[in-house]
Motif scaffolding. Structure first.
Motif, PDB file in Angstrom:
ATOM      1  N   THR A  99      40.326 -24.617  49.924  1.00  0.00           N
ATOM      2  CA  THR A  99      40.001 -23.298  49.373  1.00  0.00           C
ATOM      3  C   THR A  99      40.889 -22.994  48.176  1.00  0.00           C
ATOM      4  OG1 THR A  99      39.165 -22.482  51.483  1.00  0.00           O
ATOM      5  CG2 THR A  99      39.907 -20.830  49.896  1.00  0.00           C
ATOM      6  N   MET A 100      42.181 -23.289  48.300  1.00  0.00           N
ATOM      7  CA  MET A 100      43.094 -23.038  47.181  1.00  0.00           C
ATOM      8  C   MET A 100      42.672 -23.845  45.956  1.00  0.00           C
ATOM      9  SD  MET A 100      46.811 -22.598  48.977  1.00  0.00           S
ATOM     10  CE  MET A 100      46.607 -23.663  50.385  1.00  0.00           C
ATOM     11  N   GLU A 101      42.252 -25.085  46.160  1.00  0.00           N
ATOM     12  CA  GLU A 101      41.774 -25.900  45.044  1.00  0.00           C
ATOM     13  C   GLU A 101      40.544 -25.272  44.401  1.00  0.00           C
ATOM     14  OE1 GLU A 101      41.248 -29.991  46.249  1.00  0.00           O
ATOM     15  OE2 GLU A 101      43.323 -30.140  46.909  1.00  0.00           O
ATOM     16  N   ALA A 102      39.592 -24.806  45.218  1.00  0.00           N
ATOM     17  CA  ALA A 102      38.367 -24.204  44.696  1.00  0.00           C
ATOM     18  C   ALA A 102      38.652 -22.939  43.881  1.00  0.00           C
ATOM     19  CB  ALA A 102      37.404 -23.884  45.846  1.00  0.00           C
ATOM     20  N   TRP A 103      39.724 -22.241  44.224  1.00  0.00           N
ATOM     21  CA  TRP A 103      40.086 -21.000  43.541  1.00  0.00           C
ATOM     22  C   TRP A 103      41.097 -21.239  42.414  1.00  0.00           C
ATOM     23  CZ3 TRP A 103      38.800 -15.749  45.054  1.00  0.00           C
ATOM     24  CH2 TRP A 103      37.840 -15.683  46.060  1.00  0.00           C
ATOM     25  N   GLY A 104      41.515 -22.474  42.207  1.00  0.00           N
ATOM     26  CA  GLY A 104      42.476 -22.786  41.158  1.00  0.00           C
ATOM     27  C   GLY A 104      43.908 -22.438  41.512  1.00  0.00           C
TER      28      GLY A 104
END
Length: 154
Positions: A99-104
């Motif tokens: 999720t953190m990756e998807a949100w940058g």
């Protein structure tokens, strides 16, 4: 990973919470949602930031904002954080960093002059239709909530 930008649809978010429930951004449609990403529960900076959100929650809620905190910590550690500091909003667990990756909010950052990969302290506000209305990356733990409230007019 690319950061989310104002005006684009927010990425999906469904994660386990400290209390054992599952929280989904889709379940909060119709509200403004502040999603903030932080490195680690119960560390000094993250505690300061979480307590600032806790102390501002009534003012944010009065204007229709919900708050979600996301870290790579396991739900058990997050629950201890909630209990220790009286946190009154959901803390979500993202140990895979997906999720953190998807949100940058996961990637290379500078820590004490060294390049490391980890959580990029970030705050994103999603409008009631699921569109990003505010996004800040590499924010400071101290003073950030006050700056966010000012930017939101709260």
């Amino acid at each position: 990973m690319p950061q989310v930008a104002v005006g684009e649809k927010a990425p999906d978010l469904t994660l386990p919470a400290a209390d054992g429930s599952t929280v989904s951004l889709a379940d909060l449609r119709g509200k403004h949602v502040v999603v903030y990403f932080y490195p680690a529960a119960m560390t000094p900076g993250c505690t300061k930031q979480a307590c600032d959100f806790r102390d501002s929650l009534d003012a944010l809620a009065a204007q229709g904002y919900a708050v979600l905190g996301v870290s790579p910590d396991k739900p058990e550690k997050l629950q201890k954080f909630v209990e220790r500091d009286g946190l009154t909003f959901p803390l979500l667990s993202d140990p895979s960093h997906a999720t953190m990756e998807a949100w940058g909010a996961w990637g290379e950052k500078s820590l004490y002059g060294k390049k490391v990969v980890g959580v990029i302290r970030s705050t994103v506000v999603v409008d009631p239709e699921g569109v990003v209305e505010y996004a800040r990356y590499n924010v400071k733990a101290t003073g950030h909530v006050a700056a966010l409230r000012k930017a939101l007019g709260i």
